[in-house]
Design a protein around this motif. Structure first.
Motif, PDB file in Angstrom:
ATOM      1  N   PRO A   1     -11.455  40.767  55.146  1.00  0.00           N
ATOM      2  CA  PRO A   1     -10.042  40.919  54.786  1.00  0.00           C
ATOM      3  C   PRO A   1      -9.433  39.586  54.379  1.00  0.00           C
ATOM      4  O   PRO A   1      -9.911  38.516  54.784  1.00  0.00           O
ATOM      5  CB  PRO A   1      -9.410  41.437  56.080  1.00  0.00           C
ATOM      6  N   ASP A   2      -8.388  39.650  53.559  1.00  0.00           N
ATOM      7  CA  ASP A   2      -7.652  38.427  53.220  1.00  0.00           C
ATOM      8  C   ASP A   2      -7.161  37.758  54.495  1.00  0.00           C
ATOM      9  O   ASP A   2      -6.846  38.417  55.491  1.00  0.00           O
ATOM     10  CB  ASP A   2      -6.450  38.768  52.331  1.00  0.00           C
ATOM     11  N   GLY A   3      -7.093  36.426  54.435  1.00  0.00           N
ATOM     12  CA  GLY A   3      -6.638  35.686  55.601  1.00  0.00           C
ATOM     13  C   GLY A   3      -7.735  35.461  56.612  1.00  0.00           C
ATOM     14  O   GLY A   3      -7.488  35.435  57.817  1.00  0.00           O
ATOM     15  N   THR A   4      -8.978  35.291  56.112  1.00  0.00           N
ATOM     16  CA  THR A   4     -10.108  35.009  57.003  1.00  0.00           C
ATOM     17  C   THR A   4     -10.732  33.675  56.607  1.00  0.00           C
ATOM     18  O   THR A   4     -11.040  33.462  55.434  1.00  0.00           O
ATOM     19  CB  THR A   4     -11.194  36.101  56.904  1.00  0.00           C
ATOM     20  N   VAL A   5     -10.905  32.779  57.563  1.00  0.00           N
ATOM     21  CA  VAL A   5     -11.602  31.515  57.344  1.00  0.00           C
ATOM     22  C   VAL A   5     -12.654  31.369  58.436  1.00  0.00           C
ATOM     23  O   VAL A   5     -12.326  31.409  59.632  1.00  0.00           O
ATOM     24  CB  VAL A   5     -10.648  30.306  57.359  1.00  0.00           C
TER      25      VAL A   5
ATOM     26  N   GLU B   1      -9.157  31.251  60.939  1.00  0.00           N
ATOM     27  CA  GLU B   1      -7.997  32.020  60.491  1.00  0.00           C
ATOM     28  C   GLU B   1      -8.390  33.492  60.529  1.00  0.00           C
ATOM     29  O   GLU B   1      -9.436  33.869  60.001  1.00  0.00           O
ATOM     30  CB  GLU B   1      -7.595  31.602  59.077  1.00  0.00           C
ATOM     31  N   ASP B   2      -7.555  34.298  61.165  1.00  0.00           N
ATOM     32  CA  ASP B   2      -7.853  35.720  61.331  1.00  0.00           C
ATOM     33  C   ASP B   2      -6.608  36.519  60.973  1.00  0.00           C
ATOM     34  O   ASP B   2      -5.543  36.308  61.556  1.00  0.00           O
ATOM     35  CB  ASP B   2      -8.274  35.999  62.778  1.00  0.00           C
ATOM     36  N   GLU B   3      -6.745  37.394  59.982  1.00  0.00           N
ATOM     37  CA  GLU B   3      -5.620  38.182  59.481  1.00  0.00           C
ATOM     38  C   GLU B   3      -4.453  37.285  59.072  1.00  0.00           C
ATOM     39  O   GLU B   3      -3.288  37.594  59.319  1.00  0.00           O
ATOM     40  CB  GLU B   3      -5.180  39.209  60.533  1.00  0.00           C
ATOM     41  N   GLY B   4      -4.799  36.152  58.460  1.00  0.00           N
ATOM     42  CA  GLY B   4      -3.784  35.242  57.943  1.00  0.00           C
ATOM     43  C   GLY B   4      -3.142  34.350  58.984  1.00  0.00           C
ATOM     44  O   GLY B   4      -2.225  33.588  58.663  1.00  0.00           O
ATOM     45  N   VAL B   5      -3.614  34.406  60.230  1.00  0.00           N
ATOM     46  CA  VAL B   5      -3.032  33.612  61.313  1.00  0.00           C
ATOM     47  C   VAL B   5      -3.994  32.491  61.693  1.00  0.00           C
ATOM     48  O   VAL B   5      -5.194  32.737  61.904  1.00  0.00           O
ATOM     49  CB  VAL B   5      -2.738  34.498  62.545  1.00  0.00           C
ATOM     50  N   ASP B   6      -3.493  31.273  61.779  1.00  0.00           N
ATOM     51  CA  ASP B   6      -4.279  30.127  62.232  1.00  0.00           C
ATOM     52  C   ASP B   6      -4.576  30.305  63.722  1.00  0.00           C
ATOM     53  O   ASP B   6      -3.663  30.291  64.547  1.00  0.00           O
ATOM     54  CB  ASP B   6      -3.463  28.849  61.986  1.00  0.00           C
TER      55      ASP B   6
ATOM     56  N   SER C   1      -6.876  28.188  48.459  1.00  0.00           N
ATOM     57  CA  SER C   1      -8.315  27.957  48.598  1.00  0.00           C
ATOM     58  C   SER C   1      -8.621  26.916  49.666  1.00  0.00           C
ATOM     59  O   SER C   1      -9.768  26.742  50.043  1.00  0.00           O
ATOM     60  CB  SER C   1      -8.902  27.468  47.264  1.00  0.00           C
ATOM     61  N   ARG C   2      -7.622  26.241  50.161  1.00  0.00           N
ATOM     62  CA  ARG C   2      -7.835  25.043  50.979  1.00  0.00           C
ATOM     63  C   ARG C   2      -8.452  25.363  52.336  1.00  0.00           C
ATOM     64  O   ARG C   2      -7.980  26.232  53.055  1.00  0.00           O
ATOM     65  CB  ARG C   2      -6.510  24.315  51.171  1.00  0.00           C
TER      66      ARG C   2
ATOM     67  N   VAL D   1     -13.678  30.647  52.914  1.00  0.00           N
ATOM     68  CA  VAL D   1     -12.246  30.955  52.860  1.00  0.00           C
ATOM     69  C   VAL D   1     -12.040  32.214  52.020  1.00  0.00           C
ATOM     70  O   VAL D   1     -12.454  32.270  50.856  1.00  0.00           O
ATOM     71  CB  VAL D   1     -11.455  29.780  52.240  1.00  0.00           C
ATOM     72  N   ARG D   2     -11.418  33.224  52.615  1.00  0.00           N
ATOM     73  CA  ARG D   2     -11.096  34.470  51.907  1.00  0.00           C
ATOM     74  C   ARG D   2      -9.594  34.657  51.953  1.00  0.00           C
ATOM     75  O   ARG D   2      -9.019  35.010  52.989  1.00  0.00           O
ATOM     76  CB  ARG D   2     -11.817  35.638  52.580  1.00  0.00           C
TER      77      ARG D   2
END
Length: 543
Positions: free
Chosen positions: A274-278, A325-330, A205-206, A243-244
């Motif tokens: 999608p997961d990995g989106t901030v 964060e996009d597709e789990g990548v910073d 969640s951070r 945060v997703r």
């Protein structure tokens, strides 16, 4: 390590203005303290506090009884010292000391002693607190009282704490900054994880540390070619990160408060990401394609219940202006232009996001080819319900904290009024012995009605001069608050104005500050409440 070691760290930080000396003191502490103690030290130094365990008024009564002093004498002492905890720590010098307190670790103090105060009645609290104070030296008493009353503050920024931890761990400051975000509980395990070079972040969640813009006070032409800058409106809302991750949605305010439950429409819209989106953006009260005043958003902030009703009454959106964060990548190290391209793609109509007209919106850019044209756009900001312009270098990465050079906020000029100083009270921290927090009033007929409180804007020399004047011209005292002769006029600046039934004047102003001391004006020449009301009506008409 013990309460004494933590108190000595407090003294080392508080006794210097050198940032390098503050950091060095913290590094020494973090590298020698047991991890349980160090975790609590980080907790307190980063501004987190225990829920108040005893009211300051109750502690004063206990100290009075222990020292057998008259209340007036304690009040006089407080007037000189300016800080309640320090006053009591000094007063306790008059009480016969008990046997010296053994070297109890800070973590044991907090977990086994202080938190245990919640389980005893007032008489039990009094016995324990006075017993502890009698067995401690003055510095430890002071720090203990600050912890007990929930008023612990020290002159060190979150950024300096991060720098010290990074030096102690031998890690980049950006790594430590991220690990201090969000919810965490002080424990030896947490401290070990925070400083571990190999530990991965398990808290899905951070959020990331926020990147903050610096105020632009110069002519924007000093920034060079306008084409190198991406220009957006400066929205007047709540800075937030969405945060997703791992199938869950979390909405964090810049103050690291989890506000997901207060804005369920934003959380629901984010489930399509999608997961990995901030996403970084601004929560706004929004209706009919335009932002509502911040006062409307405050209704959402303050409500813990009837959330569904408030969603209908005051709808909200997330105005997105960055993707971290996009597709789990910073992706923070990418250029702003590239991050912007990804953000637009992520929230484009037909994509996973909500689209430009939904709850998740991409903040529009302001297209103008010259600084003069942008100045004209800025001048019309209030009509749009915004605070000015944001200027962001297109080639910039997403940084940490307030790093000058790449992100600027070019705000519109504040609203101003001339008001009379009527009340003053001591400040906090290094200003605890000075009368620096002021209440100002405007005329309603022959009566002065309080309109705003402010504590920033004066130079140190002006603060010293005003402190001396206030002490000589106090009419009445109400505890730490002094009612002063209505003599001095100050020009106040503020960012917003709204109706408020909670205020005697019926008006609340946002972010008031002192712009200048109007030595050229007599109190009778200050503004009237009718003038302020007309300003409010003008603002309401132009919304």
């Amino acid at each position: 390590m013990s309460l004494l070691a933590f108190a000595q760290l407090y003294e080392a930080i508080d006794s210097t203005t050198s940032t390098n000396a503050k950091v060095a003191a913290m590094v020494r502490y973090f590298t020698t303290a047991p991890h349980a103690d160090a975790a609590w030290a980080v907790y307190f130094l980063t501004g987190r506090r225990l829920k108040r365990l005893a009211a300051p008024g109750a502690v004063r009564e206990w100290a009075l009884a222990a020292a057998e002093l008259e209340p007036w004498l304690l009040e006089e002492c407080y007037a000189i010292v300016g800080d309640g905890a320090e006053t009591i720590a000094l007063v306790m010098d008059q009480v016969p000391p008990a046997a010296a307190e053994p070297d109890v670790p800070l973590a044991e103090w907090v977990e086994a002693r202080l938190l245990g105060l919640r389980d005893v009645d007032a008489a039990g609290q009094q016995a324990r607190v006075i017993g502890w104070l009698r067995s401690l030296d003055r510095l430890q008493r002071f720090v203990l009282l600050k912890l007990v009353t929930g008023e612990f503050r020290v002159g060190v920024s979150h950024t300096l704490v991060v720098r010290a931890l990074a030096q102690a761990a031998g890690l980049p400051a950006t790594v430590l900054a991220a690990r201090l975000m969000g919810d965490w509980s002080p424990s030896p395990e947490w401290f070990s994880t925070a400083l571990s070079p190999s530990e991965t972040d398990q808290d899905r969640s951070r959020p990331y540390p926020f990147y903050l813009a610096s105020p632009l006070d110069d002519d924007p032409a000093v920034l060079g070619d306008p084409a190198e800058w991406l220009v957006e409106w400066k929205w007047d809302g709540i800075r937030a990160q969405l945060v997703r991750r791992a199938g869950q949605v979390h909405l964090w305010s810049r103050g690291e408060e989890l506000i997901t439950h207060r804005f369920p429409e934003i959380a629901a819209a984010a489930t399509r990401l999608p997961d990995g989106t901030v996403i970084d953006g601004e929560v706004l009260a929004f209706r009919d394609g335009a932002p509502l005043p911040f006062s409307a958003l405050q209704q959402r902030i303050g409500r813990q219940k009837q959330v569904a009703q408030m969603v209908r009454a005051v709808p909200a959106v997330l105005m997105a202006y960055d993707i971290l964060e996009d597709e789990g990548v910073d992706v923070r190290a990418l250029t702003l232009d590239e991050r912007r391209r990804r953000l637009v793609h992520r929230l484009a109509p037909g994509g996973e996001g909500e689209g430009p007209e939904g709850v998740l919106r991409v903040s529009a850019t302001v297209d103008a080819v010259t600084w003069a044209a942008l100045a004209e756009e800025r001048a019309a900001s209030r009509a749009r319900g915004v605070e000015g312009l944001m200027l962001k270098r297109r080639s910039s990465a997403y940084g940490v904290g307030r790093k000058r050079g790449d992100w600027w906020k070019w705000k519109i000029e504040p609203y101003t009024i001339d008001a009379v100083l009527v009340y003053a009270q001591p400040g906090s921290g290094r200003r605890a012995s000075l009368l620096t927090d002021y209440t100002f009033a405007v005329w309603d007929g022959t009566e002065l009605v309080p309109i705003a409180k402010a504590y920033s804007g004066l130079s140190n020399a002006e603060i010293d001069e005003m402190d001396r004047w206030i002490r000589r011209h106090t009419r009445e005292r109400f505890g730490p608050v002094r009612h002063v002769e209505p003599t001095h006029v100050f020009e106040l600046g503020f960012e917003g104005i709204a109706r408020s039934p909670r205020h005697r004047s019926g008006i609340a102003v946002r972010f008031p500050r002192m712009l200048r001391w109007r030595r050229d004006k007599a109190a009778a020449e200050a503004d009237t409440l009718d003038t302020v009301r007309r300003l409010l009506e003008s603002v309401e008409r132009n919304r």
